[in-house]
Design an enzyme around this catalytic site. Structure first.
Site, PDB file in Angstrom:
ATOM      1  N   CYS A  50       2.924  -2.313   1.331  1.00 62.34           N
ATOM      2  CA  CYS A  50       3.505  -1.512   2.399  1.00 62.34           C
ATOM      3  C   CYS A  50       4.213  -2.398   3.422  1.00 62.34           C
ATOM      4  O   CYS A  50       5.024  -1.947   4.209  1.00 62.34           O
ATOM      5  CB  CYS A  50       2.433  -0.656   3.073  1.00 62.34           C
ATOM      6  SG  CYS A  50       1.047  -1.608   3.662  1.00 62.34           S
ATOM      7  N   ASN A  51       3.942  -3.695   3.365  1.00 59.99           N
ATOM      8  CA  ASN A  51       4.585  -4.591   4.316  1.00 59.99           C
ATOM      9  C   ASN A  51       5.746  -5.399   3.776  1.00 59.99           C
ATOM     10  O   ASN A  51       6.423  -6.083   4.521  1.00 59.99           O
ATOM     11  CB  ASN A  51       3.553  -5.582   4.878  1.00 59.99           C
ATOM     12  CG  ASN A  51       2.699  -4.941   5.953  1.00 59.99           C
ATOM     13  OD1 ASN A  51       3.191  -4.076   6.678  1.00 59.99           O
ATOM     14  ND2 ASN A  51       1.442  -5.331   6.026  1.00 59.99           N
ATOM     15  N   SER A 107       1.154 -12.798   5.905  1.00 67.99           N
ATOM     16  CA  SER A 107       0.760 -11.412   6.200  1.00 67.99           C
ATOM     17  C   SER A 107       0.697 -11.144   7.700  1.00 67.99           C
ATOM     18  O   SER A 107       0.665 -12.071   8.504  1.00 67.99           O
ATOM     19  CB  SER A 107      -0.611 -11.130   5.584  1.00 67.99           C
ATOM     20  OG  SER A 107      -0.536 -11.236   4.189  1.00 67.99           O
ATOM     21  N   GLU A 112      -5.440 -12.388   5.379  1.00 67.23           N
ATOM     22  CA  GLU A 112      -6.052 -11.216   4.718  1.00 67.23           C
ATOM     23  C   GLU A 112      -5.872 -11.395   3.213  1.00 67.23           C
ATOM     24  O   GLU A 112      -4.888 -11.960   2.770  1.00 67.23           O
ATOM     25  CB  GLU A 112      -5.399  -9.920   5.231  1.00 67.23           C
ATOM     26  CG  GLU A 112      -3.893  -9.828   5.020  1.00 67.23           C
ATOM     27  CD  GLU A 112      -3.507  -9.201   3.697  1.00 67.23           C
ATOM     28  OE1 GLU A 112      -4.396  -8.719   2.995  1.00 67.23           O
ATOM     29  OE2 GLU A 112      -2.311  -9.218   3.377  1.00 67.23           O
ATOM     30  N   ASP A 113      -6.826 -10.918   2.434  1.00 65.56           N
ATOM     31  CA  ASP A 113      -6.770 -11.236   1.011  1.00 65.56           C
ATOM     32  C   ASP A 113      -6.475 -10.049   0.103  1.00 65.56           C
ATOM     33  O   ASP A 113      -6.502 -10.174  -1.103  1.00 65.56           O
ATOM     34  CB  ASP A 113      -8.042 -11.967   0.569  1.00 65.56           C
ATOM     35  CG  ASP A 113      -9.289 -11.193   0.965  1.00 65.56           C
ATOM     36  OD1 ASP A 113      -9.130 -10.060   1.461  1.00 65.56           O
ATOM     37  OD2 ASP A 113     -10.399 -11.717   0.770  1.00 65.56           O
ATOM     38  N   GLN A 118      -2.532  -7.458  -4.869  1.00 66.43           N
ATOM     39  CA  GLN A 118      -1.224  -6.848  -5.092  1.00 66.43           C
ATOM     40  C   GLN A 118      -0.288  -7.797  -5.834  1.00 66.43           C
ATOM     41  O   GLN A 118       0.460  -7.391  -6.727  1.00 66.43           O
ATOM     42  CB  GLN A 118      -0.636  -6.422  -3.746  1.00 66.43           C
ATOM     43  CG  GLN A 118      -1.423  -5.245  -3.151  1.00 66.43           C
ATOM     44  CD  GLN A 118      -1.281  -5.132  -1.650  1.00 66.43           C
ATOM     45  OE1 GLN A 118      -1.088  -6.131  -0.957  1.00 66.43           O
ATOM     46  NE2 GLN A 118      -1.406  -3.921  -1.142  1.00 66.43           N
TER      47      GLN A 118
END
Lengths: 382, 382
Positions: A50-51, A107, A112-113, A118
């Site tokens: 989403c980013n 990120s 964050e993992d 993904q």
């Protein structure tokens, strides 16, 4: 052949633009297949979250342009619009970018993992679609290995600086009467209330109840946690009676929980953790006088976040070193692979002219710095 | 072990100081032997010319100090005095310095090649005295090879910018009646007169006569050319009659040779070269009206010197490249030599584990840059 990357992410464009570049799985497969039909493209991987939307290409430089044109056409966007938001990386910069993305250094929440899962899934999709070959296979293998190393060898992914996560951690670690915990969030619709809820929502051992003041529940809460139990704010004392953990995060100028009212309302005594995320405070500190109660306030979290931020910066540096090392390994593997076709002939040469003879010949064609590297490398083997 | 150099030269100290550090052959041998008895000295070469005194050492850093103390004691000088004038070089800087000295790049007259003979002789002396070993042997061999290359591959030593040398060249190239030439220098005691004489003096096919005005012959002339034939200035026309080449370099405000007087004085006609080094001119240009006469004036030399200066700067750059290359070769030889003791074991390793296996192991211990160097070097052999 070189490695190229184009990417749009939270760093380059607003969510509205990123949404336009979201891909369903089917669209991904179609894109990958279409990509391989372009000139100068040998391999291709598409990563979307989403980013971010990213394309990794092994091929010629001309390919980059063609991929952008392809994306524009598939997504019904103008090429010039796409150009505005996409960053382009080439060679080692593209490689480094992937490693940073995979390890979560690129990120929004550093380290964050989730991103690793993904990246793995999207690489697997490209692999299964047959749009990768040795170059991207080696690249992604190293990037994924690197991300795992960063995860296990640094505290990066374990060190949170977000109040939501830190609060959730306290909830997870609180040892109540039962294995499953009842959490009451007073002020569910507020900023912190929503964040904390999101952090707890998917944990099956946690049962959340939220108090709201009106029926104008923010859309975000409705979307993210459609079936969360909600009660009116007035019911809060009754709910506390059942709750193990009480989180209050309203913007009220008054206490949401006072000692006297609580004392009156409680019919049973139990271990209860009160978490006060409000400024000014929501919870009357006197609730601690009731047996079994503990209280954590926002100052505690702020201090923890600050400490963690220091740790995180240090760990991010450690992660960067791990990345550098792994990039070295990646290039070593690529270089070695490119050398393999020559191995036979050189082995023959060594057999014919002896290792010594070959080294003498090498001496004549290299610089002194190169000779030093060669001789030292062989010496190190002994 | 490293290479060190200490030196005083025309660049660091006046001739008075340099004279204090002159060595006879016997003193040189004594110095070399005493040097090798110092701590931390493995090898030693002493180079002395009228312009420099240099010591090259293979050994430990402490040795440098001890050599200076030794020189001070042998020459009855104070250590602090010596310290003031000596430059110190270490490692590659010391190596480069020797190469520059040997090729004449550090000389007063850039590129002069007499120094090479002196370097060779002084190195030979050290070799014969047994104060050199592999390090300085390899070093001097490369330095001498380098100087020879610079001499043959550049015009550095052949390109003069000195009026004395350029004038002498004209004399050498002048084709007179006989193989041997008679040269008349009018104004022998003057600056240019003396320089030109020095440049011609040792050529056996040249017979010099000098005119002087008084008997106060400068000491320099008496020392350098003790048996040069001298006549009174008044005798000049009579002498021109016999001379092939007439060089006039007085500070007279008048002509030293006028057309009319010359015409009257000459009893025989022959090919004569007139060289006028004076400002204002010494020689009446009308002498060219007499058959067989040619004239070169100082403007010609100035222009030639300027042209040669450009050439010299260019050639000095070429020489520096040759030096750089040869320094590479020197270090390559040293590094290779240091590697030889390991060769046997590594050959064995290659035989046991195969060349491929060894290369795999090397891959694991080197950086990517190093791996690239190694693989590319082997590839280049094919």
């Amino acid at each position: 052949m070189n490695i190229y990357n184009i990417c749009i992410s939270h760093k380059t464009s607003p969510v509205k633009v990123r949404e336009l570049l979201a891909f369903t799985k089917e669209e991904k497969v179609n894109f990958l297949k279409a990509a391989l039909e372009q000139n100068g493209i040998q391999e291709c991987v598409l990563i979307t979250t989403c980013n971010r939307t990213e394309v990794y290409i092994a091929g010629e430089e001309e390919a980059v342009e063609q991929i952008m044109v392809l994306i524009a056409s598939l997504k019904n966007l103008s090429y010039s619009e796409i150009l505005k938001y996409f960053l382009r990386y080439e060679g080692e910069k593209a490689v480094k970018h992937l490693f940073q993305v995979a390890t979560g250094l690129d990120s929004m929440v550093i380290g964050e993992d989730e991103i690793l899962g993904q990246v793995k899934a999207d690489y697997q999709l490209a692999f299964d679609t047959n749009t990768t070959d040795y170059m991207l296979n080696i690249l992604f293998r190293h990037a994924i290995t690197c991300a795992k190393k960063v995860k296990t060898d640094t505290k990066l992914s374990k060190t949170s600086v977000s109040i939501g996560t830190l609060t959730a951690n306290e909830v997870f670690h609180f040892e109540g009467e039962k294995d499953s915990k009842k959490v009451l969030i007073i002020g569910l619709a507020g900023k912190f209330g929503t964040i904390v809820m999101k952090n707890l929502y998917h944990n099956k051992k946690i049962e959340i109840t939220g108090t709201i003041r009106s029926h104008n529940l923010p859309e975000e809460v409705r979307i993210v946690c459609p079936d969360v139990r909600m009660v009116d704010y007035k019911e809060r004392y009754k709910e506390i009676n059942e709750a193990d953990i009480i989180i209050s995060a309203t913007s009220s100028p008054h206490y949401t929980i006072t000692y006297h009212e609580l004392k009156q309302a409680l019919t049973r005594q139990k271990q209860r953790l009160f978490i006060d995320l409000a400024v000014p405070m929501d919870i009357d500190k006197k609730v601690l006088q009731l047996k079994g109660h503990t209280l954590i306030d926002i100052d505690y979290f702020k201090q923890l976040a600050e400490t963690n931020n220091h740790i995180k910066l240090k760990e991010a540096e450690a992660a960067k070193l791990i990345i550098e090392k792994q990039i070295e390994e990646f290039y070593k593997e690529i270089n070695f692979r490119d050398f393999l076709p020559y191995m036979g002939n050189i082995k023959e040469l060594v057999e014919k002219q002896s290792f010594e003879g070959v080294l003498y010949r090498i001496r004549n064609i290299v610089t002194n710095k190169e000779l030093e590297v060669i001789l030292n490398s062989f010496k190190k083997l002994l």
